[in-house]
Motif scaffolding. Structure first.
Motif, PDB file in Angstrom:
ATOM      1  N   UNK A 453     -74.422 125.253  -8.256  1.00  0.00           N
ATOM      2  CA  UNK A 453     -75.371 124.166  -7.908  1.00  0.00           C
ATOM      3  C   UNK A 453     -76.745 124.324  -8.568  1.00  0.00           C
ATOM      4  N   UNK A 454     -76.752 124.285  -9.876  1.00  0.00           N
ATOM      5  CA  UNK A 454     -78.000 124.291 -10.646  1.00  0.00           C
ATOM      6  C   UNK A 454     -77.832 123.287 -11.774  1.00  0.00           C
ATOM      7  N   UNK A 455     -78.827 122.460 -11.971  1.00  0.00           N
ATOM      8  CA  UNK A 455     -78.708 121.381 -12.948  1.00  0.00           C
ATOM      9  C   UNK A 455     -78.583 121.915 -14.378  1.00  0.00           C
ATOM     10  N   UNK A 456     -77.703 121.269 -15.137  1.00  0.00           N
ATOM     11  CA  UNK A 456     -77.516 121.642 -16.530  1.00  0.00           C
ATOM     12  C   UNK A 456     -78.777 121.379 -17.355  1.00  0.00           C
ATOM     13  N   UNK A 457     -79.681 120.574 -16.813  1.00  0.00           N
ATOM     14  CA  UNK A 457     -80.910 120.259 -17.538  1.00  0.00           C
ATOM     15  C   UNK A 457     -81.857 121.446 -17.652  1.00  0.00           C
ATOM     16  N   UNK A 458     -81.542 122.548 -16.971  1.00  0.00           N
ATOM     17  CA  UNK A 458     -82.288 123.787 -17.199  1.00  0.00           C
ATOM     18  C   UNK A 458     -82.112 124.285 -18.637  1.00  0.00           C
ATOM     19  N   UNK A 459     -81.030 123.848 -19.273  1.00  0.00           N
ATOM     20  CA  UNK A 459     -80.774 124.268 -20.652  1.00  0.00           C
ATOM     21  C   UNK A 459     -81.528 123.422 -21.677  1.00  0.00           C
ATOM     22  N   UNK A 460     -82.123 122.318 -21.245  1.00  0.00           N
ATOM     23  CA  UNK A 460     -82.778 121.392 -22.180  1.00  0.00           C
ATOM     24  C   UNK A 460     -83.876 122.062 -23.013  1.00  0.00           C
ATOM     25  N   UNK A 461     -84.768 122.896 -22.413  1.00  0.00           N
ATOM     26  CA  UNK A 461     -85.831 123.510 -23.238  1.00  0.00           C
ATOM     27  C   UNK A 461     -85.299 124.284 -24.436  1.00  0.00           C
ATOM     28  N   UNK A 462     -84.266 125.113 -24.241  1.00  0.00           N
ATOM     29  CA  UNK A 462     -83.768 125.911 -25.370  1.00  0.00           C
ATOM     30  C   UNK A 462     -83.097 125.026 -26.417  1.00  0.00           C
TER      31      UNK A 462
END
Length: 589
Positions: A453-462
């Motif tokens: 339960x953590x949004x995939x958008x955490x990967x957006x910065x990299x």
């Protein structure tokens, strides 16, 4: 004599009608269709290998990086054929057909059930692909790698060839062309990582591979239709042979002392004209031991005589221009090497970052979720936005301060890209720690197939930082190779760009293999675990790559500081035929 001049003038007039902006729709249409095919073929490949062919994670990741490395190494072969024998148009055409056959083979294997292992059943151990099934996969990958070898080094240089650098009205368009080229390429890749990845994940791999196959066919058709209006440059013989001739001649005369003044060295415009349409390379004082290849000895004069001296044995005597060709290639070497680590970092998006995303919450709505392979859309969007802002805003502002048409030198552009890439990989390590912390908090550490339960958008910065880095580093690298390479070796120069990508992918394979081997511990401990990345230490791998990038940046700064731009003597075309052509000395940046 007058008749000869008139005939030459008419020939030049006809040649100027070909090429130019009118060819761009055909070349860009080809590039767009070809990139949709290639990226749609490769982007989600890790999912196909692990979920359809049931490959272990490390084997699948290494298969992809090995394939990408090979596909980026074969351009040396394609460039050699284009520059030496058949020219860029026919090399691109034949290579595209090879790529088409490879894609048809892979699409067939995805459609016919007997050409892939059966689906996994319940809790049973999945059956891996057989040797025959893997053989079909590797055969199709080999054909596409060979096809890439002819397409990659030639398309970008063939497009740049359409602008005549000796024509003041066209020469300044070349640097803009690289931005346009990369923008068109990025837009097509954007379609591939969204539409095609969705088709592969939700409709099926038959259509997922079939659509790129159709796109490749359209790219060939579009490219061939434009044949009559292209500006075709004839191949000028093997560049590798010329480089070797200079090295051999210099070695034979190694005991001689290099003359102080370049006027004492051998010049011959007649034999250099076919390989220097845009101008002769001028003598530089670096690597003077190579100048010995252009020393005319008394023995040369006696053995060859006056007539033979005009057509010398190039294994014994070379012109200054040919010596400078070799010097230019050697000078580009250290800058070439600086791009390897960037590709190593960038390639993780298509393996480990994709697998991270597949474990995270990818829902946009209750019924729709983003395919993990489509996360590279943020890389491409950022790259496209950065290229547009760079060309329309940054360059005009920088031009006021530097006086350069392109705003800043491509060396500075590349340096900015390397710095941004470091931050991208550094941040990726912290995001991985956050992802694992959430998995541990919710008791999902031992459930690699469950959605955390953590949004995939955490990967957006990299992903976005990698896109920004690419807009600076990769385009700057392309500009550098095309501008600084000898004119007759531009396909080969583009191949050097792709070989740095090859080396980066192979280095990634080596790093993954070594880290997986030497980070292994008791109870299955490993930085990169095949069975469960939640229990691995992927963040340590990211930070190891970050450290290598920092060291690479220091290396690049030293190389850039001492780099010498090639000096070029350019014959400019003039409208008034009664005037002698203007002679300009160009030190390109």
């Amino acid at each position: 004599m007058e008749e000869k001049v008139k005939k030459q003038t008419n020939t030049n007039h006809v040649e100027r009608k070909k090429g130019g902006l009118i060819t761009m729709p055909f070349i860009f249409a080809n590039e767009i269709c070809e990139k949709i095919a290639v990226v749609g073929f490769n982007t989600n490949m890790i999912s196909y290998l692990t979920k359809q062919l049931h490959m272990p994670l490390t084997k699948g990741a290494n298969t992809i990086t090995n394939f990408n490395g090979t596909a980026s190494l074969t351009p040396l072969i394609g460039a050699f054929i284009a520059d030496s024998y058949v020219g860029r148009f026919w090399t691109i055409t034949v290579a595209s057909i090879l790529y088409q056959i490879g894609m048809i083979t892979l699409t067939t294997s995805a459609v016919v059930p007997g050409l892939r292992p059966p689906p996994c059943k319940g809790g049973e151990i999945c059956e891996e692909a057989s040797g025959g099934q893997l053989g079909i996969l590797y055969f199709s990958l080999l054909l596409t790698a060979l096809g890439s070898g002819g397409i990659r080094p030639c398309v970008v240089s063939f497009g740049a060839d359409q602008f005549d650098e000796t024509d003041p009205k066209q020469g300044t368009k070349t640097y803009k062309y690289f931005n346009w080229y990369y923008f068109a390429m990025g837009a097509s890749m954007l379609v591939a990582v969204t539409v095609l990845v969705y088709v592969q994940d939700n409709i099926g791999w038959g259509w997922g591979f079939g659509i790129p196959t159709i796109a490749m066919f359209l790219s060939i058709l579009t490219f061939v239709v434009g044949y009559p209006i292209y500006r075709h440059l004839d191949p000028s013989g093997s560049p590798f042979t010329r480089l070797l001739q200079v090295a051999v001649a210099a070695f034979r005369k190694r005991k001689l002392h290099s003359p102080y003044h370049s006027n004492l060295l051998y010049h011959n415009h007649d034999i250099d004209d076919p390989i220097s349409r845009d101008g002769k390379l001028l003598h530089t004082k670096h690597m003077r031991f190579l100048d010995k290849a252009a020393i005319v000895t008394e023995e040369d004069k006696v053995k060859m005589g006056r007539e033979d001296l005009e057509k010398p044995n190039l294994w014994k005597l070379n012109t200054v221009h040919r010596v400078e060709e070799l010097k230019s290639v050697i000078r580009m070497g250290p800058i070439w090497a600086s791009g390897i680590i960037l590709i190593t970092a960038y390639s993780q998006q298509y393996t480990f970052s994709l697998l991270q995303g597949s474990t995270m919450d990818r829902h946009l709505t209750n019924s729709f979720q983003i395919p993990a392979g489509s996360m590279t859309v943020f890389t491409l969007l950022t790259m496209l936005i950065t290229v547009a802002l760079y060309d329309r805003i940054f360059v005009p502002i920088a031009r006021k301060f530097t006086g350069l048409d392109r705003g800043i030198t491509f060396l500075k552009r590349m340096g900015i890209g390397l710095v941004i890439s470091i931050f991208a990989t550094f941040i990726a390590g912290f995001v991985e720690r956050k992802r694992k912390h959430v998995a541990f908090t919710h008791g999902l550490e031992d459930h690699p197939g469950s959605t955390i339960p953590i949004s995939v958008f955490w990967l957006v910065p990299q992903y976005s930082l990698h896109g920004m880095a690419e807009a600076f580093m990769s385009i700057g690298h392309l500009e550098f190779f095309y501008d600084q390479s000898p004119e007759s070796m531009r396909s080969t120069a583009m191949a050097l760009f792709w070989t740095s990508i090859s080396a980066g992918n192979y280095l990634s394979t080596l790093l993954v293999t070594l880290v997986h081997k030497y980070s292994a511990g008791p109870n299955g401990y490993n930085w990169i675990r095949n069975d469960n990345i939640n229990k691995g230490k992927l963040e340590n791998f990211y930070w190891l790559v970050t450290l290598l990038q920092v060291l690479n940046l220091v290396y690049y700064i030293v190389c850039a500081k001492f780099y010498t731009f090639k000096p070029l003597e350019v014959q400019r075309k003039v409208v008034d035929s009664s005037k002698v052509d203007e002679l300009q000395l160009v030190n390109p940046v």
